[in-house]
Design an enzyme around this catalytic site. Structure first.
Site, PDB file in Angstrom:
ATOM      1  N   CYS A  48       0.479   3.344   3.160  1.00  0.00           N
ATOM      2  CA  CYS A  48       1.309   2.609   4.370  1.00  0.00           C
ATOM      3  C   CYS A  48       2.506   2.843   4.297  1.00  0.00           C
ATOM      4  O   CYS A  48       3.258   3.366   5.430  1.00  0.00           O
ATOM      5  CB  CYS A  48       0.960   1.185   4.277  1.00  0.00           C
ATOM      6  SG  CYS A  48      -0.906   0.736   5.111  1.00  0.00           S
ATOM      7  N   ASN A 105     -12.710  10.091  -1.384  1.00  0.00           N
ATOM      8  CA  ASN A 105     -13.428   9.304  -2.446  1.00  0.00           C
ATOM      9  C   ASN A 105     -13.403   7.868  -2.010  1.00  0.00           C
ATOM     10  O   ASN A 105     -12.547   7.231  -1.433  1.00  0.00           O
ATOM     11  CB  ASN A 105     -12.574   9.609  -4.016  1.00  0.00           C
ATOM     12  CG  ASN A 105     -12.182  10.755  -4.302  1.00  0.00           C
ATOM     13  OD1 ASN A 105     -13.475  11.589  -4.070  1.00  0.00           O
ATOM     14  ND2 ASN A 105     -11.183  11.207  -4.850  1.00  0.00           N
ATOM     15  N   HIS A 154      -8.262   8.196   2.787  1.00  0.00           N
ATOM     16  CA  HIS A 154      -7.264   9.585   2.889  1.00  0.00           C
ATOM     17  C   HIS A 154      -8.608  10.755   2.608  1.00  0.00           C
ATOM     18  O   HIS A 154      -9.593  10.526   1.966  1.00  0.00           O
ATOM     19  CB  HIS A 154      -6.278   9.648   1.989  1.00  0.00           C
ATOM     20  CG  HIS A 154      -6.743   9.281   0.478  1.00  0.00           C
ATOM     21  ND1 HIS A 154      -6.784   7.920   0.128  1.00  0.00           N
ATOM     22  CD2 HIS A 154      -7.268   9.710  -0.249  1.00  0.00           C
ATOM     23  CE1 HIS A 154      -7.169   7.958  -1.251  1.00  0.00           C
ATOM     24  NE2 HIS A 154      -7.344   9.131  -1.734  1.00  0.00           N
ATOM     25  N   HIS A 198      -6.401   3.172   0.573  1.00  0.00           N
ATOM     26  CA  HIS A 198      -6.166   3.526   1.983  1.00  0.00           C
ATOM     27  C   HIS A 198      -6.872   5.023   2.314  1.00  0.00           C
ATOM     28  O   HIS A 198      -6.520   5.856   1.621  1.00  0.00           O
ATOM     29  CB  HIS A 198      -4.693   3.738   2.065  1.00  0.00           C
ATOM     30  CG  HIS A 198      -3.919   3.982   3.498  1.00  0.00           C
ATOM     31  ND1 HIS A 198      -3.005   3.314   3.988  1.00  0.00           N
ATOM     32  CD2 HIS A 198      -4.170   5.120   4.295  1.00  0.00           C
ATOM     33  CE1 HIS A 198      -2.694   3.593   5.222  1.00  0.00           C
ATOM     34  NE2 HIS A 198      -3.549   4.733   5.558  1.00  0.00           N
ATOM     35  N   CYS A 242       0.780  -1.057   0.066  1.00  0.00           N
ATOM     36  CA  CYS A 242       0.040   0.073   0.047  1.00  0.00           C
ATOM     37  C   CYS A 242       0.818   1.271   0.022  1.00  0.00           C
ATOM     38  O   CYS A 242       1.726   1.534   0.907  1.00  0.00           O
ATOM     39  CB  CYS A 242      -0.984   0.010   1.071  1.00  0.00           C
ATOM     40  SG  CYS A 242      -1.854   1.448   1.296  1.00  0.00           S
ATOM     41  N   HIS A 254      -8.723  14.452   1.200  1.00  0.00           N
ATOM     42  CA  HIS A 254      -8.363  15.687   0.597  1.00  0.00           C
ATOM     43  C   HIS A 254      -8.593  16.682   1.124  1.00  0.00           C
ATOM     44  O   HIS A 254      -9.755  16.991   1.513  1.00  0.00           O
ATOM     45  CB  HIS A 254      -8.904  15.502  -0.928  1.00  0.00           C
ATOM     46  CG  HIS A 254      -8.490  14.314  -1.717  1.00  0.00           C
ATOM     47  ND1 HIS A 254      -7.322  14.544  -2.694  1.00  0.00           N
ATOM     48  CD2 HIS A 254      -8.901  13.183  -1.890  1.00  0.00           C
ATOM     49  CE1 HIS A 254      -7.280  13.394  -3.197  1.00  0.00           C
ATOM     50  NE2 HIS A 254      -8.306  12.602  -2.808  1.00  0.00           N
TER      51      HIS A 254
HETATM   52  P1  AMP Z   1      -7.688   9.321  -4.816  1.00  0.00           P
HETATM   53  O1  AMP Z   1      -7.769   9.520  -6.308  1.00  0.00           O
HETATM   54  O2  AMP Z   1      -8.814  10.157  -3.975  1.00  0.00           O
HETATM   55  O3  AMP Z   1      -7.504   7.888  -4.293  1.00  0.00           O
HETATM   56  O4  AMP Z   1      -6.549  10.285  -4.272  1.00  0.00           O
HETATM   57  C1  AMP Z   1      -5.364   9.906  -4.365  1.00  0.00           C
HETATM   58  C2  AMP Z   1      -4.303  11.173  -4.247  1.00  0.00           C
HETATM   59  O5  AMP Z   1      -2.841  10.553  -3.866  1.00  0.00           O
HETATM   60  C3  AMP Z   1      -4.105  11.783  -5.640  1.00  0.00           C
HETATM   61  O6  AMP Z   1      -4.679  13.067  -5.588  1.00  0.00           O
HETATM   62  C4  AMP Z   1      -2.777  11.867  -5.947  1.00  0.00           C
HETATM   63  O7  AMP Z   1      -2.243  12.714  -6.702  1.00  0.00           O
HETATM   64  C5  AMP Z   1      -2.175  11.324  -4.726  1.00  0.00           C
HETATM   65  N1  AMP Z   1      -0.676  10.960  -4.634  1.00  0.00           N
HETATM   66  C6  AMP Z   1      -0.367   9.834  -5.175  1.00  0.00           C
HETATM   67  N2  AMP Z   1       0.745   9.464  -4.749  1.00  0.00           N
HETATM   68  C7  AMP Z   1       1.120  10.472  -4.013  1.00  0.00           C
HETATM   69  C8  AMP Z   1       2.489  10.576  -3.416  1.00  0.00           C
HETATM   70  N3  AMP Z   1       3.515   9.940  -3.529  1.00  0.00           N
HETATM   71  N4  AMP Z   1       2.513  11.708  -2.491  1.00  0.00           N
HETATM   72  C9  AMP Z   1       1.525  12.325  -2.389  1.00  0.00           C
HETATM   73  N5  AMP Z   1       0.273  12.184  -3.081  1.00  0.00           N
HETATM   74  C10 AMP Z   1       0.132  11.278  -3.824  1.00  0.00           C
END
Ligand code: AMP
Length: 114
Positions: free
Chosen positions: A7, A87, A100, A98, A4, A102
């Site tokens: 993680c 989301n 999160h 995982h 993940c 925004h």
């Molecule tokens: P979601 O599409 O709601 O699952 O959001 C995942 C978010 O994680 C997206 O906005 C990506 O730009 C962000 N993301 C993916 N990899 C990274 C990373 N290494 N560091 C920071 N943000 C990330």
């Protein structure tokens, strides 16, 4: 969870632009920002999405929103306002499995979302 991305970020195995960290949570800037302020808040423990939260996660969720409010005050977007989004699943646009949150701010955000 071994495979993940978030993680690994929570464990410090993958670097992130950290804004806040404690035993429960990490907040870091999104790598592909969709607003002048765009950061993510994640629990350190693996939870696949908000769809699997239970009553027992109430304290965690209260802490998430308290940290979001504190960071928005520090980043100067508490008075102009901000949006918190989580989301869930494919139609919800969840790409990282995982939980999160925004946090988007410092521009006017349209509604309804696309
Ligand atoms: P979601 O599409 O709601 O699952 O959001 C995942 C978010 O994680 C997206 O906005 C990506 O730009 C962000 N993301 C993916 N990899 C990274 C990373 N290494 N560091 C920071 N943000 C990330």
């Amino acid at each position: 969870m071994d495979d993940c991305l978030f993680c690994k970020i929570a464990a410090g195995q993958i670097p992130s632009d950290k804004l806040y960290e404690d035993d429960m949570l990490l907040a870091f800037r999104d790598i592909d920002p969709q607003a002048p302020v765009h950061f993510l808040v994640i629990p350190k423990k693996h939870i696949a999405s908000a769809a699997v939260l239970t009553e027992e996660d109430g304290a965690l969720l209260g802490h998430v929103f308290a940290v979001i409010a504190k960071l928005c005050r520090e980043l100067g977007c508490d008075e102009s306002g901000y949006r918190v989004v989580t989301n869930i699943g494919e139609d919800g646009g969840q790409s990282v499995k995982h939980l999160h949150f925004h946090v988007l701010a410092k521009r006017s955000l349209a509604w309804p979302p696309g």
